[in-house]
Design an enzyme around this catalytic site. Structure first.
Site, PDB file in Angstrom:
ATOM      1  N   ASP A  32     -10.726   1.665  -4.133  1.00 57.36           N
ATOM      2  CA  ASP A  32     -10.657   3.125  -4.021  1.00 57.36           C
ATOM      3  C   ASP A  32     -11.362   3.814  -5.184  1.00 57.36           C
ATOM      4  OD1 ASP A  32      -9.170   3.421  -1.601  1.00 57.36           O
ATOM      5  OD2 ASP A  32      -7.350   2.863  -2.670  1.00 57.36           O
ATOM      6  N   GLU A  47       1.435  -0.172  -4.962  1.00 58.21           N
ATOM      7  CA  GLU A  47       0.471   0.852  -5.359  1.00 58.21           C
ATOM      8  C   GLU A  47       1.197   2.196  -5.414  1.00 58.21           C
ATOM      9  OE1 GLU A  47      -3.629   2.932  -3.665  1.00 58.21           O
ATOM     10  OE2 GLU A  47      -1.907   2.495  -2.386  1.00 58.21           O
ATOM     11  N   ASP A  66       0.833  -1.209   0.000  1.00 58.43           N
ATOM     12  CA  ASP A  66       0.000   0.000   0.000  1.00 58.43           C
ATOM     13  C   ASP A  66       0.867   1.259   0.000  1.00 58.43           C
ATOM     14  OD1 ASP A  66      -2.737   1.237   0.419  1.00 58.43           O
ATOM     15  OD2 ASP A  66      -1.680   2.014   2.179  1.00 58.43           O
TER      16      ASP A  66
END
Length: 892
Positions: free
Chosen positions: A779, A696, A671
């Site tokens: 998201d 990410e 992340d």
């Protein structure tokens, strides 16, 4: 949760509201039970192996065939060489309705919300409330006196209440919730869950939201009467509008002294309403397939009789084999009626209806030297049935053979040949690497030449691996929902895995609300594997300040909103048994503290990793860290961890190794990697040796006056720079490709899908083996919708990423939706043609309204409303399937 889109009643004209027609508060019998159900279609899975042979034309029926079928059952049992009945299961989809009704009690003091469902099942209402003055989207539990009998609290934020039948023997279920208009509740939120299947039913991809005050903003999931328009004709017109005082909720009573509240928060205007929403439920149906083999009357041939009780058109897709290797081939004539050839690879026979009208049958005639009969069944809706994941297999000689088992080749020469060929490739790779690394080579070779050698090495590695993948021949067909035979566990690098990964994101933004998400995914493990996915990305497992898991606190506490640590272990074990590798979502950039320092700042950690403020970067303005400056961008919602500290890296490596060993994670989704240097990621990956890792790295694309620029080289270069910093040990989500797809599809500017050099414009155009392509995630989509993919064009996006190089990722909400069969078809094409993260792309058309490409000279595709057909040449192209503004071909 398995999200099922709920469509409006207006789409069904037979049940829509019309002017001057009475609508009863309690649905009549015509709106429930079996009268309101509609069988839509069924589906199943196919997997078979074949070897091509000769071309066969359609054969018509003859009276002799019919006579043989009619006399087959009359033969004595001692003449039967083999007899077997195969149990099979198929999935039927059944349409029904969810109804929601709000009406006033007889004493006009309280109101009652009724939620019901017209389909059979074990239905649970998962619900909560929001109060006047609440901010955010979190639910609260309702007051205890509001909870119907049988309600069970789910942690501290929701209630689950079972729906009950109206009467014994009925399938109609409902639950009633009494409302006090002065309770301070602003809205009731709910989703409907079927515990029999584990499916969750939402409204337009979100929770159902029943507003109890006037001023709530409609964010697309609100239901109820619309202001200024009455849907209540006739008898329901007697509902009077009531203006009721709304008291502040207990949670906000301390702030009630303020006079600054908007007047709209002080009144509520309730109106009764009745709404119906369409739902579709998947139901498992059991059927039988029976076969029997005996000698023909002249004793020179074998007869095989096949029948099934499956309703509708059933096609037998079949071939024969001559030895235990079970390689498919087409036999000599005669063939049953309604038989035709499929691509010179197999035969297809439409079963004929039985005279009793219950089921269908066919009779096959074979030469004595044939050893076995292999088949799968194709149903009328283009779904497929096999036997426990393999072809049906029937021995023609009566020898005892395990039915349904795939044959293994006993050709030792083929194995020796494969080993020799693989050894040659490995030798060639070594020579290339030696030449690339030599000092003389580094001085004389240009950067372009070195990159060319690296690409050649990747191609050779992929070719070597493909030999292993093709060791068991399999048959797959365009409409089948299948995967290839299990692939050997060949590791190349954590940045690419084997190169053939297909990733499923196994959650969305709302998944934590069920409280048992791990168990729900466990129930789908075999299904996810059968669709062709090799890797699944699970949500963050740690204790977290936010329920979604992205604000971790105690890293060693794995009891979260998704389930317990034991449930997580059980899930990972089930996924491994299904042949699916598991990625853990590791949030390494930031961590929430347990305690405040002397200044009242939250920067002291507890739990097993009880760090102090030295673990926090010094330039985070909110948390008074005493570490070094950050090596990346700060995430301002929580303390940013200083990875330059040796004790931090040591602890994190030990934690990641613990997750690998204790839970069984195979790799990582990392992340917010923009927050710390990629070199630290390399350190963590070297220590944990994952089979696959993806970061990410989220960054804004290049725009001029609000319009996306055609050249996105700067954007993808930043992602590639991060991958380089990890020394290629991790891939990265190809945000560039997602952004370009957005603009191309929204504006009908498909020319954007080719860069200035005629290559794909995203990371996959520069470093495809490290590009993890996607169109949506928790998201960008789900209930957050920060950057939602263009509506109605999702399948064009999947047609692109599932046929192109890179590692494609499919979002959970799309997989378990009406897109499922189309996504499965595209995965089948990818697997069948061995498209991998290093495949080559030739863009043949990139114009205003159409994009077309040929991948590995095996697959051609186009997206967009414009026209394209593959060129005629050495390859003969055949259309596999098509959807809305996309089409796919295969080279024959």
């Amino acid at each position: 949760m398995a999200t099922v889109t709920v469509d409006s009643l207006i789409q069904n004209p037979r049940l829509s509201f019309r002017p001057k027609v009475n609508v009863f508060l309690k649905p009549s019998r015509s709106l429930n039970c079996s009268r309101n159900r509609k069988l839509v279609f069924s589906k199943a899975v196919c997997l078979s192996s074949f070897k091509p042979c000769r071309k066969i034309h359609v054969v018509k029926a003859s009276s002799t065939d019919t006579a043989l079928i009619d006399t087959f059952d009359a033969s004595s049992s001692d003449e039967v060489l083999y007899k077997e009945t195969f149990p099979v299961k198929r999935i039927e989809k059944v349409e029904g309705k969810i109804f929601i009704r709000l009406d006033q009690s007889k004493d006009q003091r309280t109101w009652q919300l009724t939620v019901g469902c017209s389909l059979a099942g074990k239905w649970i209402l998962h619900w909560g409330v929001s109060y006047v003055g609440d901010n955010g989207s979190e639910w609260d539990q309702p007051p205890k006196d509001m909870r119907p009998p049988g309600s069970v609290p789910i942690k501290d934020y929701a209630i689950e209440t079972p729906l009950k039948k109206l009467c014994e023997g009925d399938i109609f279920h409902e639950v009633k919730i009494d409302l006090n208009p002065s309770s301070g509740i602003a809205a009731i939120h709910f989703v409907l869950k079927d515990e029999e299947t584990g499916a969750w039913y939402q409204h337009r991809g979100r929770d159902f939201k029943v507003p109890l005050v006037d001023y709530l903003e409609d964010d697309g999931n609100m239901i109820g009467a619309k202001r200024g328009f009455s849907i209540w004709p006739g008898a329901l017109g007697q509902f009077s509008n009531m203006l009721l005082k709304a008291e502040a909720s207990p949670a906000n009573s301390q702030n009630s002294g303020s006079e600054s509240k908007d007047s709209k928060n002080e009144t509520r205007h309730l109106e009764g309403f009745y709404e119906e929403q369409s739902i579709v439920k998947e139901v498992s149906i059991g059927n039988l397939v029976s076969v029997a083999v005996r000698k023909s009357p002249d004793k020179t041939k074998n007869l095989l009789y096949l029948e099934t009780d499956i309703p509708g058109d059933v096609v037998v897709h079949w071939g024969v084999c001559r030895d235990d290797a079970k390689r498919w081939e087409i036999p000599a004539t005669p063939y049953p009626p309604e038989t035709s050839a499929f691509k010179n690879k197999a035969l297809r026979t439409l079963l004929q209806p039985k005279s009793t009208g219950n089921g269908a049958r066919a009779l096959f005639t074979f030469d004595e030297e044939l050893v076995g009969f292999l088949f799968v069944l194709k149903l009328g809706d283009n779904s497929w049935l096999n036997f426990e994941g393999n072809d049906f297999y029937v021995p023609l000689s009566g020898a005892s053979t395990v039915v349904g088992q795939l044959g293994e080749s006993d050709a030792a020469s083929e194995e020796i040949s494969s080993q020799a060929y693989t050894a040659g490739i490995i030798s060639e790779i070594r020579n290339l690497v030696t030449g690339l690394n030599s000092e003389k080579s580094q001085k004389t070779k240009t950067k372009e030449a070195q990159e060319s050698i690296l690409q050649e090495i990747e191609k050779l590695a992929a070719e070597a691996y493909s030999i292993f993948r093709s060791s068991v021949p399999t048959f797959t067909e365009e409409a089948a929902l299948e995967t290839e035979a299990l692939k050997p566990d060949v590791k190349i690098t954590s940045g690419t895995g084997t190169g053939f990964e297909i990733l499923c994101q196994g959650f969305n933004w709302e998944s934590h609300k069920s409280g048992r998400w791990y168990m729900e995914i466990k129930e789908k493990a075999a299904e996810i594997s059968s669709l062709g996915f090799t890797v699944i990305w699970l949500p963050p497992p740690t204790e977290s300040v936010s329920p979604e898991g992205y604000m971790p606190k105690d890293l060693y506490n794995l009891n979260s909103r998704y389930g317990t640590i034991d449930e997580l272990k059980d899930l990972v074990k089930s996924l491994h048994e299904a042949g699916v590798k598991v990625l853990g979502d590791a949030v390494l950039n930031h961590r929430c503290a347990h305690f405040q320092n002397q200044n009242g700042v939250w920067n002291i950690f507890g739990g097993r990793l009880n760090w102090d403020d030295r673990a926090i970067v010094a330039d985070d303005p909110h948390f008074q860290g005493r570490g070094n400056k950050s090596s990346g961008d700060n995430f301002h919602a929580a303390p940013n961890i200083d990875h330059s500290q040796e004790f931090v890296r040591k602890d994190l490596k030990e934690w990641l190794m613990w997750l690998r060993e204790e839970i069984g994670y195979d790799g990582w989704r990392l992340d917010f990697v923009r927050g710390f240097w990629g070199g630290y990621v390399k350190d963590y990956l070297d220590a944990t040796e994952p089979s696959f890792a993806v970061g990410e790295y989220w960054d804004s694309l290049s725009y001029t006056y609000g319009e996306m620029e055609h050249n996105q080289d700067a954007h993808r270069q930043r992602i590639i720079d991060w991958i380089n910093a990890t020394n290629g040990t991790a891939g990265a989500f190809d945000v560039t490709t997602k952004g370009v797809l957005h603009s191309a599809l929204e504006r009908c500017e498909y020319w954007r899908l080719s860069d200035q050099k005629g290559k794909p414009p995203g990371v996959l155009g520069w470093w495809p083996s490290r590009a993890v392509t996607f169109i949506e995630n928790h998201d960008t989509g789900s209930t957050q919708g920060h950057w939602r993919f263009p509506g109605g064009k999702e399948m064009q996006g999947y047609a692109y990423i599932l046929t192109h190089p890179g590692t494609p990722a499919v979002f959970y909400d799309h997989l378990f939706s009406h897109y499922r069969s189309e996504i499965a078809n595209l995965i089948s094409v990818r697997n069948r043609n061995k498209i991998n993260c290093r495949s080559t792309v030739k863009i043949v058309k990139a114009e205003r309204d159409v994009y077309a490409a040929i991948i590995d000279d095996k697959v051609a595709m186009k997206i967009g409303p414009g026209h394209y057909e593959p060129p005629s040449g050495p390859e003969r192209w055949s259309s596999v399937f098509e959807g809305r503004d996309y089409k796919v071909w295969e080279a024959s």
